[in-house]
Write an enzyme that holds these catalytic residues in place. Structure first.
Site, PDB file in Angstrom:
ATOM      1  N   ARG A 240     -11.385 -32.161 -14.577  1.00 27.15           N
ATOM      2  CA  ARG A 240     -11.123 -31.000 -13.722  1.00 27.15           C
ATOM      3  C   ARG A 240     -10.666 -29.777 -14.530  1.00 27.15           C
ATOM      4  O   ARG A 240      -9.863 -28.979 -14.063  1.00 27.15           O
ATOM      5  CB  ARG A 240     -10.117 -31.343 -12.618  1.00 27.15           C
ATOM      6  CG  ARG A 240     -10.643 -32.376 -11.620  1.00 27.15           C
ATOM      7  CD  ARG A 240      -9.578 -32.881 -10.688  1.00 27.15           C
ATOM      8  NE  ARG A 240      -8.595 -33.687 -11.397  1.00 27.15           N
ATOM      9  CZ  ARG A 240      -8.778 -34.972 -11.733  1.00 27.15           C
ATOM     10  NH1 ARG A 240      -9.907 -35.580 -11.435  1.00 27.15           N
ATOM     11  NH2 ARG A 240      -7.835 -35.627 -12.374  1.00 27.15           N
ATOM     12  N   LYS A 241     -11.201 -29.673 -15.740  1.00 31.92           N
ATOM     13  CA  LYS A 241     -10.906 -28.519 -16.598  1.00 31.92           C
ATOM     14  C   LYS A 241     -12.185 -27.767 -16.983  1.00 31.92           C
ATOM     15  O   LYS A 241     -12.147 -26.877 -17.820  1.00 31.92           O
ATOM     16  CB  LYS A 241     -10.204 -28.983 -17.885  1.00 31.92           C
ATOM     17  CG  LYS A 241      -8.955 -29.831 -17.693  1.00 31.92           C
ATOM     18  CD  LYS A 241      -7.808 -29.026 -17.122  1.00 31.92           C
ATOM     19  CE  LYS A 241      -6.509 -29.824 -17.098  1.00 31.92           C
ATOM     20  NZ  LYS A 241      -6.539 -31.001 -16.210  1.00 31.92           N
TER      21      LYS A 241
ATOM     22  N   ILE B 238     -22.281 -40.096 -19.189  1.00 30.58           N
ATOM     23  CA  ILE B 238     -21.535 -38.850 -19.328  1.00 30.58           C
ATOM     24  C   ILE B 238     -20.119 -39.150 -18.876  1.00 30.58           C
ATOM     25  O   ILE B 238     -19.902 -39.692 -17.782  1.00 30.58           O
ATOM     26  CB  ILE B 238     -22.177 -37.691 -18.543  1.00 30.58           C
ATOM     27  CG1 ILE B 238     -21.383 -36.391 -18.746  1.00 30.58           C
ATOM     28  CG2 ILE B 238     -22.342 -38.019 -17.067  1.00 30.58           C
ATOM     29  CD1 ILE B 238     -22.096 -35.154 -18.230  1.00 30.58           C
ATOM     30  N   PHE B 239     -19.135 -38.824 -19.729  1.00 29.76           N
ATOM     31  CA  PHE B 239     -17.776 -39.273 -19.457  1.00 29.76           C
ATOM     32  C   PHE B 239     -16.780 -38.325 -20.105  1.00 29.76           C
ATOM     33  O   PHE B 239     -16.936 -37.925 -21.262  1.00 29.76           O
ATOM     34  CB  PHE B 239     -17.571 -40.686 -20.013  1.00 29.76           C
ATOM     35  CG  PHE B 239     -16.193 -41.267 -19.781  1.00 29.76           C
ATOM     36  CD1 PHE B 239     -15.807 -41.689 -18.521  1.00 29.76           C
ATOM     37  CD2 PHE B 239     -15.291 -41.393 -20.828  1.00 29.76           C
ATOM     38  CE1 PHE B 239     -14.540 -42.221 -18.296  1.00 29.76           C
ATOM     39  CE2 PHE B 239     -14.028 -41.932 -20.618  1.00 29.76           C
ATOM     40  CZ  PHE B 239     -13.648 -42.346 -19.349  1.00 29.76           C
ATOM     41  N   VAL B 240     -15.746 -37.984 -19.333  1.00 32.14           N
ATOM     42  CA  VAL B 240     -14.622 -37.192 -19.827  1.00 32.14           C
ATOM     43  C   VAL B 240     -13.357 -38.012 -19.599  1.00 32.14           C
ATOM     44  O   VAL B 240     -13.140 -38.540 -18.494  1.00 32.14           O
ATOM     45  CB  VAL B 240     -14.519 -35.832 -19.122  1.00 32.14           C
ATOM     46  CG1 VAL B 240     -13.266 -35.084 -19.553  1.00 32.14           C
ATOM     47  CG2 VAL B 240     -15.762 -34.994 -19.403  1.00 32.14           C
TER      48      VAL B 240
ATOM     49  N   TYR C  49     -21.888 -33.068  -9.232  1.00 38.19           N
ATOM     50  CA  TYR C  49     -23.294 -32.931  -9.617  1.00 38.19           C
ATOM     51  C   TYR C  49     -24.046 -32.015  -8.647  1.00 38.19           C
ATOM     52  O   TYR C  49     -24.888 -31.216  -9.064  1.00 38.19           O
ATOM     53  CB  TYR C  49     -23.963 -34.306  -9.676  1.00 38.19           C
ATOM     54  CG  TYR C  49     -23.409 -35.205 -10.762  1.00 38.19           C
ATOM     55  CD1 TYR C  49     -23.033 -34.683 -12.000  1.00 38.19           C
ATOM     56  CD2 TYR C  49     -23.244 -36.569 -10.547  1.00 38.19           C
ATOM     57  CE1 TYR C  49     -22.526 -35.518 -12.997  1.00 38.19           C
ATOM     58  CE2 TYR C  49     -22.743 -37.404 -11.533  1.00 38.19           C
ATOM     59  CZ  TYR C  49     -22.387 -36.867 -12.755  1.00 38.19           C
ATOM     60  OH  TYR C  49     -21.887 -37.687 -13.735  1.00 38.19           O
TER      61      TYR C  49
ATOM     62  N   ASN D 141     -18.517 -42.974  -6.066  1.00 39.29           N
ATOM     63  CA  ASN D 141     -17.866 -41.916  -6.839  1.00 39.29           C
ATOM     64  C   ASN D 141     -18.128 -40.556  -6.197  1.00 39.29           C
ATOM     65  O   ASN D 141     -18.935 -39.751  -6.660  1.00 39.29           O
ATOM     66  CB  ASN D 141     -18.371 -41.946  -8.284  1.00 39.29           C
ATOM     67  CG  ASN D 141     -17.478 -41.147  -9.218  1.00 39.29           C
ATOM     68  OD1 ASN D 141     -16.670 -40.325  -8.776  1.00 39.29           O
ATOM     69  ND2 ASN D 141     -17.632 -41.385 -10.510  1.00 39.29           N
TER      70      ASN D 141
END
Length: 235
Positions: free
Chosen positions: A168-169, A160-162, A206, A199
Site C-alpha cells: 500500500r505504498k 508478483i509479490f511485495v 489489478y 484475494n
C-alpha cells in the site's frame, strides 16, 4: 558639505529551520527496480517462501536456492525467465553505482514521501548492501508466452509479490508497470497472470491498474504424479 549617503537597508535575517523547497516531505523512501542476477537468489528464495505463506500454499513449496540458480538465469533477460527485483532505501540510490544493466532495461528509480517511517523487523534477512541501507522489498518473475489470436508474443507473470511492511505504498504498481512498459517496448500484445479468488485486495488493485478479470476461464494444470504418469503413456 555633501550629505552622507543613507545607510543600506538591513539584510533580512534568515528564518530559523527553513526547509528548502526541494527537500522531501515527511519520511522519504527511495525505490529501485532492477534486473535480478544469480547473486540475488537467496533473496528471491526467501520472497517466494513468504509468498507461499501469504497464499496459504506452503504445502506446494519445494523450491531451493540451488534449483532456482540452475533454472532462472539460463537465458538473456526477456528471452526466458526474468526477475525484476524491488529494492528500497532511506537514502537516494547513487546513479553512479547502479548494477550492470541489460541493454534492454535501465533500472527504474522513484521517491515515495510517506507520512510515517516503515518498520521492517526482517530487514536484516533482505539486505544485499549493508553499507548503503538497501533492503529487498519485492519481486516479479515473468517470461514470454504467445497469443495465436493476436499473432504476437506477450509476458506471463508467474509471481508478483511485495513484502508486508511495504504494501500500500505504490510499490506493487511499480513492479506491474515495469513489466507492462517492457512489453510495450518490445511490441508485445499483452501481459497475463492469475490471482487467487479470495484475494479481494489484489483483485481490486489489478482492476484499478486496468486489468480485466476473466471470470469465464479456469486454470488447468498437470503436475506431480499426474504429470509423471505420462512418461509411460504410448502415443
Amino acid at each position: 558639505m555633501a550629505a552622507a549617503a543613507p545607510p543600506p537597508p538591513p539584510t533580512a535575517a534568515p528564518e530559523p529551520n527553513m526547509v528548502p523547497e526541494t527537500s522531501p516531505i515527511g519520511h522519504p523512501l527511495f525505490s529501485r527496480i532492477r534486473l535480478a542476477t544469480p547473486l540475488d537468489v537467496p533473496f528471491i528464495h526467501k520472497l517466494i517462501h513468504q509468498m507461499a505463506v501469504f497464499e496459504r500454499l506452503t504445502h506446494l513449496f519445494s523450491a531451493t536456492e540451488s534449483n532456482l540458480s540452475s533454472s532462472l538465469f539460463t537465458s538473456p533477460p526477456f528471452k526466458s525467465f526474468t526477475v525484476f527485483l524491488l529494492e528500497v532505501s532511506r537514502s537516494p540510490f547513487p546513479t553512479t553505482t547502479l548494477p550492470p544493466s541489460s541493454p534492454d532495461f535501465t533500472p527504474l528509480l522513484k521517491t515515495h514521501n510517506l507520512d510515517l517511517p516503515i518498520e521492517d523487523p526482517e530487514s536484516y534477512n533482505f539486505t544485499p548492501d549493508m553499507l548503503n541501507d538497501v533492503v529487498v522489498a519485492g519481486f516479479v518473475l515473468f517470461f514470454p508466452n504467445y497469443s495465436s489470436f493476436l499473432a504476437k508474443p506477450g509476458f506471463y507473470i508467474e509471481d508478483i509479490f511485495v513484502r508486508e511492511p511495504y504494501r500500500r505504498k505504490g510499490l506493487g504498481s511499480m513492479l506491474l508497470t515495469a513489466v507492462a512498459k517492457q512489453a510495450v517496448k518490445m511490441g508485445y500484445g499483452r501481459v497475463e497472470w492469475v490471482v487467487l479468488d479470495w484475494n479481494a485486495n489484489a483483485i481490486r488493485f489489478y482492476e484499478q491498474m486496468g486489468a480485466q478479470i476473466l471470470q469465464e476461464w479456469r486454470v488447468c494444470r498437470l503436475a506431480g504424479d499426474a504429470l509423471q504418469a505420462f512418461d509411460n503413456v504410448n502415443i
